[in-house]
Enzyme design. Sequence first.
Site, PDB file in Angstrom:
ATOM      1  N   ASN A   1     100.953 -60.757   0.552  1.00  0.00           N
ATOM      2  CA  ASN A   1      99.694 -60.022   0.412  1.00  0.00           C
ATOM      3  C   ASN A   1      99.386 -59.904  -1.066  1.00  0.00           C
ATOM      4  OD1 ASN A   1     101.240 -58.897   2.841  1.00  0.00           O
ATOM      5  ND2 ASN A   1      99.158 -58.218   3.218  1.00  0.00           N
TER       6      ASN A   1
ATOM      7  N   CYS B   1     103.599 -64.528   6.422  1.00  0.00           N
ATOM      8  CA  CYS B   1     103.639 -64.290   7.863  1.00  0.00           C
ATOM      9  C   CYS B   1     104.551 -65.338   8.485  1.00  0.00           C
ATOM     10  CB  CYS B   1     102.236 -64.375   8.476  1.00  0.00           C
ATOM     11  SG  CYS B   1     102.267 -64.162  10.260  1.00  0.00           S
TER      12      CYS B   1
END
Length: 303
Positions: free
Chosen positions: A251, A242
């Site tokens: 992820n 992010c």
Amino acid sequence: MNAPLPQRVRLVEVGPRDGLQNEQQPISVADKVRLVDDLSAAGLEHIEVGSFVSPKWVPQMAGSHEVFAGIARRPGVTYAALTPNLKGLEAALQSGADEVAVFASASEAFSQKNINCSIAESLQRFVPVLETAQRHGVRVRGYVSCVLGCPYEGEVAPQAVASVARELHAMGCHEISLGDTIGVGTAGATRHLFEVVGRDLPRDQLAGHFHDTYGQALANIYASLLEGIAVFDASVAGLGGCPYAAGASGNVASEDVLYLLNGLGIHTGVDLDRLLTAGQRICQVLGRENGSRVARARFAGPR
Ligand code: HMG
Ligand code: MG
């Protein structure tokens, strides 16, 4: 509770958005389109194609309209986009997104860094987004970030997550994805979180979104399965991070989640070999090592 494991899990593939948004190098529209098409060919039924956010904030997502225009849409696949405000929603509608997602945070500091407003302001901003999307028959998913820890505030109380999740649900989000944005959560904390949030919201409307910074994402997914959660976000080849959470890794890799679920006999409709191919191709484009452990094992040579 130890819920019986679900027979079917829906995987939400966020690689083209959560994965690529963090890449500094230019990635062509053609490469993004091929990634999305490879993912739908692998059997993924829900793909986050891009986001309609300010290009000053996340330059990599500036071409999302072109990506939507270039993909070969398969029937039955939901092609989704992230939209922080009405401007983003209008762009997503013009691009033909099947579903959009709004994103709030359980932590005030992260809300400011990520979308430049307080949690309360963000929720206010989402009301017209939900109203307009619903008028157009477009479903809205809600994300809550920093559910197991914040890069700026540290610990985050499950009750704070539950409160934001409840508000998103009340304004009409059909599913709430709880995001461990910086990947610090552990299995016990994950179970506790779903137990708390699940007191107020139906578990079949909750999803898990785990970044793998501390290598706990698969354990957290298993813990979530035990809590009756049956929707998980994942990113092919473990791409991503992010931009507003320094140090956060990608992820959990979709391939690794699929391997786990296959081993449990849980149906997803996704073909592992095709998914592995999709991951290898985008890693070649990006010139980086594949973040999926399954991919590394499979492509390491004959076993
Ligand atoms: P702001 O600067 O407060 O907004 O940003 P503004 O309304 O003052 O607008 C500033 C400029 O952006 C204006 O342009 C607007 O037109 C433009 P200018 O007049 O200066 O030329 N603008 C837009 N342009 C295109 N599309 C839009 C849009 N909105 C405004 N939709 C804003 C507020 C929310 C826009 C900004 O902070 C932003 O775009 N943030 C996005 C951050 C982001 O994408 N973060 C990553 C995704 S979240 C995530 O990864 C977490 C998740 O994966 C779950 C998890 O892991 O926890 C979902
Ligand atoms: Mg994320």
